[in-house]
Design a protein around this motif. Structure first.
Motif, PDB file in Angstrom:
ATOM      1  N   HIS A 171      66.039  59.913  47.662  1.00 36.61           N
ATOM      2  CA  HIS A 171      65.532  59.518  48.979  1.00 36.61           C
ATOM      3  C   HIS A 171      66.495  59.962  50.074  1.00 36.61           C
ATOM      4  O   HIS A 171      66.071  60.465  51.130  1.00 36.61           O
ATOM      5  CB  HIS A 171      65.328  58.000  49.010  1.00 36.61           C
ATOM      6  N   ARG A 172      67.784  59.793  49.842  1.00 31.59           N
ATOM      7  CA  ARG A 172      68.776  60.220  50.831  1.00 31.59           C
ATOM      8  C   ARG A 172      68.775  61.733  50.985  1.00 31.59           C
ATOM      9  O   ARG A 172      68.876  62.254  52.109  1.00 31.59           O
ATOM     10  CB  ARG A 172      70.161  59.729  50.414  1.00 31.59           C
ATOM     11  N   ILE A 173      68.668  62.436  49.871  1.00 36.51           N
ATOM     12  CA  ILE A 173      68.643  63.901  49.930  1.00 36.51           C
ATOM     13  C   ILE A 173      67.426  64.385  50.710  1.00 36.51           C
ATOM     14  O   ILE A 173      67.500  65.361  51.466  1.00 36.51           O
ATOM     15  CB  ILE A 173      68.646  64.494  48.505  1.00 36.51           C
ATOM     16  N   SER A 174      66.298  63.684  50.540  1.00 32.63           N
ATOM     17  CA  SER A 174      65.074  64.111  51.229  1.00 32.63           C
ATOM     18  C   SER A 174      65.224  64.064  52.746  1.00 32.63           C
ATOM     19  O   SER A 174      64.525  64.786  53.459  1.00 32.63           O
ATOM     20  CB  SER A 174      63.897  63.219  50.803  1.00 32.63           C
ATOM     21  N   LYS A 175      66.120  63.240  53.242  1.00 31.84           N
ATOM     22  CA  LYS A 175      66.311  63.114  54.689  1.00 31.84           C
ATOM     23  C   LYS A 175      67.149  64.254  55.271  1.00 31.84           C
ATOM     24  O   LYS A 175      67.088  64.527  56.473  1.00 31.84           O
ATOM     25  CB  LYS A 175      66.968  61.771  55.016  1.00 31.84           C
ATOM     26  N   ILE A 176      67.961  64.897  54.420  1.00 32.43           N
ATOM     27  CA  ILE A 176      68.852  65.951  54.914  1.00 32.43           C
ATOM     28  C   ILE A 176      68.556  67.307  54.266  1.00 32.43           C
ATOM     29  O   ILE A 176      69.336  68.248  54.408  1.00 32.43           O
ATOM     30  CB  ILE A 176      70.334  65.584  54.679  1.00 32.43           C
ATOM     31  N   ILE A 177      67.441  67.399  53.572  1.00 28.37           N
ATOM     32  CA  ILE A 177      67.132  68.600  52.807  1.00 28.37           C
ATOM     33  C   ILE A 177      66.929  69.826  53.696  1.00 28.37           C
ATOM     34  O   ILE A 177      66.990  70.967  53.249  1.00 28.37           O
ATOM     35  CB  ILE A 177      65.877  68.354  51.933  1.00 28.37           C
ATOM     36  N   TRP A 178      66.715  69.590  54.974  1.00 30.26           N
ATOM     37  CA  TRP A 178      66.446  70.680  55.919  1.00 30.26           C
ATOM     38  C   TRP A 178      67.711  71.329  56.470  1.00 30.26           C
ATOM     39  O   TRP A 178      67.636  72.389  57.118  1.00 30.26           O
ATOM     40  CB  TRP A 178      65.644  70.125  57.107  1.00 30.26           C
ATOM     41  N   LEU A 179      68.883  70.743  56.228  1.00 36.08           N
ATOM     42  CA  LEU A 179      70.099  71.182  56.905  1.00 36.08           C
ATOM     43  C   LEU A 179      70.479  72.638  56.603  1.00 36.08           C
ATOM     44  O   LEU A 179      70.756  73.418  57.528  1.00 36.08           O
ATOM     45  CB  LEU A 179      71.263  70.259  56.536  1.00 36.08           C
ATOM     46  N   LEU A 180      70.535  73.019  55.344  1.00 36.80           N
ATOM     47  CA  LEU A 180      70.994  74.367  54.992  1.00 36.80           C
ATOM     48  C   LEU A 180      70.044  75.466  55.482  1.00 36.80           C
ATOM     49  O   LEU A 180      70.497  76.473  56.050  1.00 36.80           O
ATOM     50  CB  LEU A 180      71.222  74.457  53.484  1.00 36.80           C
ATOM     51  N   PRO A 181      68.720  75.329  55.288  1.00 35.48           N
ATOM     52  CA  PRO A 181      67.832  76.332  55.876  1.00 35.48           C
ATOM     53  C   PRO A 181      67.934  76.396  57.399  1.00 35.48           C
ATOM     54  O   PRO A 181      67.810  77.473  57.992  1.00 35.48           O
ATOM     55  CB  PRO A 181      66.432  75.872  55.435  1.00 35.48           C
ATOM     56  N   ALA A 182      68.189  75.243  58.039  1.00 41.70           N
ATOM     57  CA  ALA A 182      68.352  75.240  59.496  1.00 41.70           C
ATOM     58  C   ALA A 182      69.598  76.025  59.892  1.00 41.70           C
ATOM     59  O   ALA A 182      69.601  76.728  60.917  1.00 41.70           O
ATOM     60  CB  ALA A 182      68.435  73.809  60.011  1.00 41.70           C
ATOM     61  N   LEU A 183      70.657  75.931  59.079  1.00 40.98           N
ATOM     62  CA  LEU A 183      71.862  76.711  59.351  1.00 40.98           C
ATOM     63  C   LEU A 183      71.567  78.206  59.302  1.00 40.98           C
ATOM     64  O   LEU A 183      72.025  78.978  60.150  1.00 40.98           O
ATOM     65  CB  LEU A 183      72.956  76.356  58.339  1.00 40.98           C
ATOM     66  N   THR A 184      70.801  78.612  58.298  1.00 42.63           N
ATOM     67  CA  THR A 184      70.418  80.021  58.190  1.00 42.63           C
ATOM     68  C   THR A 184      69.620  80.459  59.414  1.00 42.63           C
ATOM     69  O   THR A 184      69.858  81.535  59.968  1.00 42.63           O
ATOM     70  CB  THR A 184      69.583  80.252  56.917  1.00 42.63           C
ATOM     71  N   LEU A 185      68.695  79.632  59.836  1.00 44.66           N
ATOM     72  CA  LEU A 185      67.870  79.955  61.004  1.00 44.66           C
ATOM     73  C   LEU A 185      68.728  80.138  62.256  1.00 44.66           C
ATOM     74  O   LEU A 185      68.512  81.071  63.040  1.00 44.66           O
ATOM     75  CB  LEU A 185      66.852  78.829  61.229  1.00 44.66           C
ATOM     76  N   ILE A 186      69.734  79.285  62.415  1.00 40.91           N
ATOM     77  CA  ILE A 186      70.577  79.328  63.613  1.00 40.91           C
ATOM     78  C   ILE A 186      71.593  80.463  63.552  1.00 40.91           C
ATOM     79  O   ILE A 186      71.848  81.153  64.548  1.00 40.91           O
ATOM     80  CB  ILE A 186      71.306  77.984  63.792  1.00 40.91           C
ATOM     81  N   LEU A 187      72.172  80.683  62.368  1.00 43.62           N
ATOM     82  CA  LEU A 187      73.289  81.627  62.241  1.00 43.62           C
ATOM     83  C   LEU A 187      72.864  83.076  62.002  1.00 43.62           C
ATOM     84  O   LEU A 187      73.695  83.980  62.124  1.00 43.62           O
ATOM     85  CB  LEU A 187      74.206  81.192  61.101  1.00 43.62           C
ATOM     86  N   ALA A 188      71.589  83.301  61.652  1.00 43.54           N
ATOM     87  CA  ALA A 188      71.145  84.657  61.312  1.00 43.54           C
ATOM     88  C   ALA A 188      71.466  85.693  62.398  1.00 43.54           C
ATOM     89  O   ALA A 188      71.952  86.788  62.076  1.00 43.54           O
ATOM     90  CB  ALA A 188      69.651  84.649  60.997  1.00 43.54           C
ATOM     91  N   PRO A 189      71.254  85.409  63.687  1.00 46.77           N
ATOM     92  CA  PRO A 189      71.569  86.434  64.700  1.00 46.77           C
ATOM     93  C   PRO A 189      73.060  86.736  64.815  1.00 46.77           C
ATOM     94  O   PRO A 189      73.434  87.794  65.327  1.00 46.77           O
ATOM     95  CB  PRO A 189      71.042  85.815  66.005  1.00 46.77           C
ATOM     96  N   PHE A 190      73.919  85.822  64.346  1.00 52.97           N
ATOM     97  CA  PHE A 190      75.358  85.992  64.508  1.00 52.97           C
ATOM     98  C   PHE A 190      76.045  86.491  63.234  1.00 52.97           C
ATOM     99  O   PHE A 190      76.992  87.278  63.314  1.00 52.97           O
ATOM    100  CB  PHE A 190      75.991  84.660  64.923  1.00 52.97           C
ATOM    101  N   LEU A 191      75.559  86.059  62.073  1.00 57.90           N
ATOM    102  CA  LEU A 191      76.223  86.402  60.813  1.00 57.90           C
ATOM    103  C   LEU A 191      75.479  87.446  59.994  1.00 57.90           C
ATOM    104  O   LEU A 191      76.017  87.931  59.003  1.00 57.90           O
ATOM    105  CB  LEU A 191      76.419  85.135  59.966  1.00 57.90           C
TER     106      LEU A 191
END
Length: 221
Positions: A171-191
Protein backbone atom coordinates in the motif's frame (compact mmCIF):
# COMPACT_ATOMS: atom_id res chain seq x y z
CA UNK A 1 -35.67 15.13 -17.74
CA UNK A 2 -34.96 15.71 -14.05
CA UNK A 3 -36.43 12.32 -13.26
CA UNK A 4 -34.20 10.65 -15.88
CA UNK A 5 -31.05 12.33 -14.54
CA UNK A 6 -32.00 11.31 -11.03
CA UNK A 7 -32.45 7.71 -12.14
CA UNK A 8 -29.07 7.69 -13.88
CA UNK A 9 -27.37 9.30 -10.89
CA UNK A 10 -28.95 6.78 -8.57
CA UNK A 11 -27.93 3.85 -10.77
CA UNK A 12 -24.33 5.13 -10.94
CA UNK A 13 -23.89 5.29 -7.19
CA UNK A 14 -21.00 3.21 -5.95
CA UNK A 15 -23.14 1.62 -3.26
CA UNK A 16 -25.53 0.26 -5.91
CA UNK A 17 -22.89 -1.44 -8.04
CA UNK A 18 -23.16 -5.25 -8.14
CA UNK A 19 -20.00 -7.26 -7.58
CA UNK A 20 -18.56 -10.06 -9.66
CA UNK A 21 -15.30 -12.05 -9.88
CA UNK A 22 -12.27 -10.01 -10.93
CA UNK A 23 -11.13 -13.07 -12.86
CA UNK A 24 -13.95 -12.46 -15.38
CA UNK A 25 -11.79 -9.67 -16.87
CA UNK A 26 -8.66 -11.82 -17.02
CA UNK A 27 -8.98 -13.08 -20.60
CA UNK A 28 -9.47 -9.58 -21.98
CA UNK A 29 -6.67 -7.88 -20.05
CA UNK A 30 -4.19 -10.72 -20.54
CA UNK A 31 -5.04 -10.71 -24.23
CA UNK A 32 -4.13 -7.03 -24.53
CA UNK A 33 -0.78 -7.61 -22.83
CA UNK A 34 -0.11 -10.66 -25.03
CA UNK A 35 -0.92 -8.84 -28.27
CA UNK A 36 1.09 -5.75 -27.32
CA UNK A 37 4.07 -7.89 -26.28
CA UNK A 38 3.91 -9.72 -29.60
CA UNK A 39 3.82 -6.47 -31.55
CA UNK A 40 7.07 -5.42 -29.88
CA UNK A 41 9.06 -7.94 -31.92
CA UNK A 42 7.81 -6.76 -35.33
CA UNK A 43 10.78 -4.40 -35.66
CA UNK A 44 13.20 -7.25 -34.93
CA UNK A 45 13.91 -8.65 -38.36
CA UNK A 46 16.91 -10.58 -39.67
CA UNK A 47 19.30 -8.09 -41.30
CA UNK A 48 20.47 -8.39 -44.89
CA UNK A 49 24.20 -9.00 -44.55
CA UNK A 50 27.09 -10.34 -46.52
CA UNK A 51 28.36 -13.80 -45.51
CA UNK A 52 30.54 -13.51 -42.43
CA UNK A 53 29.18 -10.11 -41.34
CA UNK A 54 26.24 -11.31 -39.24
CA UNK A 55 27.96 -10.92 -35.86
CA UNK A 56 29.11 -7.35 -36.50
CA UNK A 57 25.74 -6.36 -37.96
CA UNK A 58 23.87 -7.73 -34.95
CA UNK A 59 26.29 -5.87 -32.71
CA UNK A 60 25.41 -2.64 -34.47
CA UNK A 61 21.74 -3.29 -33.67
CA UNK A 62 22.31 -3.42 -29.89
CA UNK A 63 20.15 -0.35 -29.35
CA UNK A 64 17.14 -1.99 -30.98
CA UNK A 65 17.54 -5.07 -28.78
CA UNK A 66 17.88 -2.84 -25.72
CA UNK A 67 14.64 -1.03 -26.54
CA UNK A 68 12.87 -4.35 -27.05
CA UNK A 69 14.14 -5.59 -23.68
CA UNK A 70 12.96 -2.39 -22.02
CA UNK A 71 9.51 -2.76 -23.57
CA UNK A 72 9.13 -6.40 -22.63
CA UNK A 73 10.26 -5.65 -19.08
CA UNK A 74 7.62 -2.93 -18.82
CA UNK A 75 4.97 -5.26 -20.24
CA UNK A 76 5.88 -8.01 -17.78
CA UNK A 77 5.85 -5.57 -14.86
CA UNK A 78 2.43 -4.19 -15.79
CA UNK A 79 0.97 -7.67 -16.15
CA UNK A 80 2.53 -8.70 -12.84
CA UNK A 81 1.02 -5.93 -10.73
CA UNK A 82 -2.39 -6.39 -12.34
CA UNK A 83 -2.26 -10.13 -11.65
CA UNK A 84 -1.42 -9.31 -8.03
CA UNK A 85 -4.50 -7.09 -7.74
CA UNK A 86 -6.69 -9.84 -9.21
CA UNK A 87 -5.35 -12.30 -6.66
CA UNK A 88 -5.72 -10.00 -3.67
CA UNK A 89 -9.19 -8.73 -4.64
CA UNK A 90 -11.17 -11.65 -6.07
CA UNK A 91 -14.45 -9.69 -6.16
CA UNK A 92 -14.87 -6.23 -7.70
CA UNK A 93 -17.47 -3.91 -9.20
CA UNK A 94 -17.93 -2.05 -12.48
CA UNK A 95 -15.79 0.92 -11.45
CA UNK A 96 -12.82 -1.37 -10.86
CA UNK A 97 -13.22 -2.64 -14.42
CA UNK A 98 -13.14 0.94 -15.73
CA UNK A 99 -10.02 1.69 -13.70
CA UNK A 100 -8.41 -1.52 -14.95
CA UNK A 101 -9.02 -0.42 -18.53
CA UNK A 102 -7.22 2.83 -17.72
CA UNK A 103 -4.29 0.82 -16.34
CA UNK A 104 -3.84 -1.25 -19.49
CA UNK A 105 -4.67 1.43 -22.09
CA UNK A 106 -1.14 2.95 -22.06
CA UNK A 107 0.34 -0.53 -22.46
CA UNK A 108 -1.56 -0.91 -25.72
CA UNK A 109 0.52 2.07 -26.91
CA UNK A 110 3.75 0.32 -25.97
CA UNK A 111 4.72 -0.71 -29.53
CA UNK A 112 4.30 2.92 -30.64
CA UNK A 113 6.29 4.47 -27.77
CA UNK A 114 9.12 1.98 -28.22
CA UNK A 115 9.16 2.57 -31.97
CA UNK A 116 9.69 6.25 -31.19
CA UNK A 117 12.68 5.34 -29.04
CA UNK A 118 14.14 3.13 -31.76
CA UNK A 119 13.71 5.73 -34.49
CA UNK A 120 15.16 8.53 -32.35
CA UNK A 121 18.57 6.93 -32.08
CA UNK A 122 21.28 9.34 -33.11
CA UNK A 123 19.48 12.54 -32.19
CA UNK A 124 19.66 13.58 -28.54
CA UNK A 125 16.66 15.90 -28.68
CA UNK A 126 14.43 13.35 -30.39
CA UNK A 127 15.52 10.62 -27.98
CA UNK A 128 14.72 12.84 -24.98
CA UNK A 129 11.26 13.52 -26.41
CA UNK A 130 10.65 9.82 -27.11
CA UNK A 131 11.79 8.95 -23.59
CA UNK A 132 9.38 11.51 -22.18
CA UNK A 133 6.53 10.00 -24.21
CA UNK A 134 7.35 6.52 -22.86
CA UNK A 135 7.62 7.78 -19.27
CA UNK A 136 4.43 9.80 -19.64
CA UNK A 137 2.46 6.80 -20.89
CA UNK A 138 3.72 4.75 -17.96
CA UNK A 139 2.80 7.52 -15.52
CA UNK A 140 -0.74 7.54 -16.90
CA UNK A 141 -0.99 3.81 -16.24
CA UNK A 142 0.46 4.19 -12.75
CA UNK A 143 -2.02 6.96 -11.91
CA UNK A 144 -4.84 4.56 -12.77
CA UNK A 145 -3.14 1.83 -10.71
CA UNK A 146 -2.89 4.10 -7.67
CA UNK A 147 -6.58 5.01 -8.01
CA UNK A 148 -7.50 1.35 -8.39
CA UNK A 149 -5.52 0.30 -5.32
CA UNK A 150 -7.10 3.04 -3.21
CA UNK A 151 -10.59 2.27 -4.48
CA UNK A 152 -10.19 -1.44 -3.72
CA UNK A 153 -8.87 -0.59 -0.27
CA UNK A 154 -11.63 1.89 0.61
CA UNK A 155 -14.35 -0.41 -0.72
CA UNK A 156 -12.87 -3.31 1.28
CA UNK A 157 -12.53 -5.53 -1.77
CA UNK A 158 -9.17 -6.90 -0.64
CA UNK A 159 -9.15 -10.29 1.05
CA UNK A 160 -9.27 -10.31 4.84
CA UNK A 161 -6.56 -12.96 5.18
CA UNK A 162 -3.75 -11.09 3.42
CA UNK A 163 -0.48 -10.76 5.32
CA UNK A 164 -0.91 -7.38 7.05
CA UNK A 165 2.78 -6.41 6.97
CA UNK A 166 3.26 -7.20 3.28
CA UNK A 167 -0.04 -5.57 2.37
CA UNK A 168 0.91 -2.41 4.29
CA UNK A 169 4.22 -2.34 2.42
CA UNK A 170 2.46 -2.75 -0.93
CA UNK A 171 0.00 0.00 0.00
CA UNK A 172 2.83 2.40 0.83
CA UNK A 173 4.67 1.54 -2.38
CA UNK A 174 1.51 2.20 -4.39
CA UNK A 175 1.53 5.81 -3.17
CA UNK A 176 5.07 6.51 -4.43
CA UNK A 177 5.23 4.17 -7.41
CA UNK A 178 5.17 7.14 -9.79
CA UNK A 179 8.39 8.76 -8.52
CA UNK A 180 11.02 7.07 -10.72
CA UNK A 181 9.14 7.42 -14.03
CA UNK A 182 8.48 11.06 -13.10
CA UNK A 183 12.23 11.55 -12.66
CA UNK A 184 12.80 10.20 -16.16
CA UNK A 185 10.14 12.52 -17.55
CA UNK A 186 11.74 15.56 -15.88
CA UNK A 187 15.41 14.71 -16.46
CA UNK A 188 15.21 13.46 -20.08
CA UNK A 189 15.91 16.90 -21.67
CA UNK A 190 18.97 17.36 -19.43
CA UNK A 191 20.50 13.88 -19.09
CA UNK A 192 19.52 12.27 -22.38
CA UNK A 193 20.09 8.50 -22.34
CA UNK A 194 21.02 8.51 -18.65
CA UNK A 195 17.52 9.69 -17.78
CA UNK A 196 16.33 6.18 -18.65
CA UNK A 197 18.09 4.77 -15.56
CA UNK A 198 15.30 5.66 -13.08
CA UNK A 199 12.78 4.16 -15.49
CA UNK A 200 14.80 0.96 -15.78
CA UNK A 201 15.09 0.68 -12.00
CA UNK A 202 11.33 1.15 -11.71
CA UNK A 203 10.65 -1.63 -14.23
CA UNK A 204 12.89 -4.04 -12.34
CA UNK A 205 11.19 -3.19 -9.03
CA UNK A 206 7.78 -3.86 -10.58
CA UNK A 207 8.79 -7.52 -10.89
CA UNK A 208 9.64 -7.93 -7.20
CA UNK A 209 7.75 -10.90 -5.69
CA UNK A 210 5.67 -8.95 -3.18
CA UNK A 211 2.79 -11.29 -2.38
CA UNK A 212 0.55 -10.88 0.65
CA UNK A 213 -1.44 -14.05 -0.02
CA UNK A 214 -1.62 -16.49 2.91
CA UNK A 215 0.77 -19.37 2.57
CA UNK A 216 -0.73 -22.74 1.68
CA UNK A 217 0.62 -25.53 3.89
CA UNK A 218 2.65 -28.10 1.98
CA UNK A 219 2.70 -31.69 3.10
CA UNK A 220 1.35 -33.15 6.33
CA UNK A 221 0.65 -30.69 9.14
Amino acid sequence: MTSTLGTVRNAARISRQPTFPFSSTEAFTDGIYAIAATLLVLDLRPPNVEPGDLASTLGDEWFLFLVYGLGFLQMAGGWSILRRLRTWAPTVDYYVVLLTLLIIAPFALEPFTLALLSESRGNADDFATALQVAAGALLASLAAYIATFEYLHRRKFFRDDLDPDIFTLAHRISKIIWLLPALTLILAPFLGTWAAVPLLIHLVLMLMPIDAMPRTPVGPS
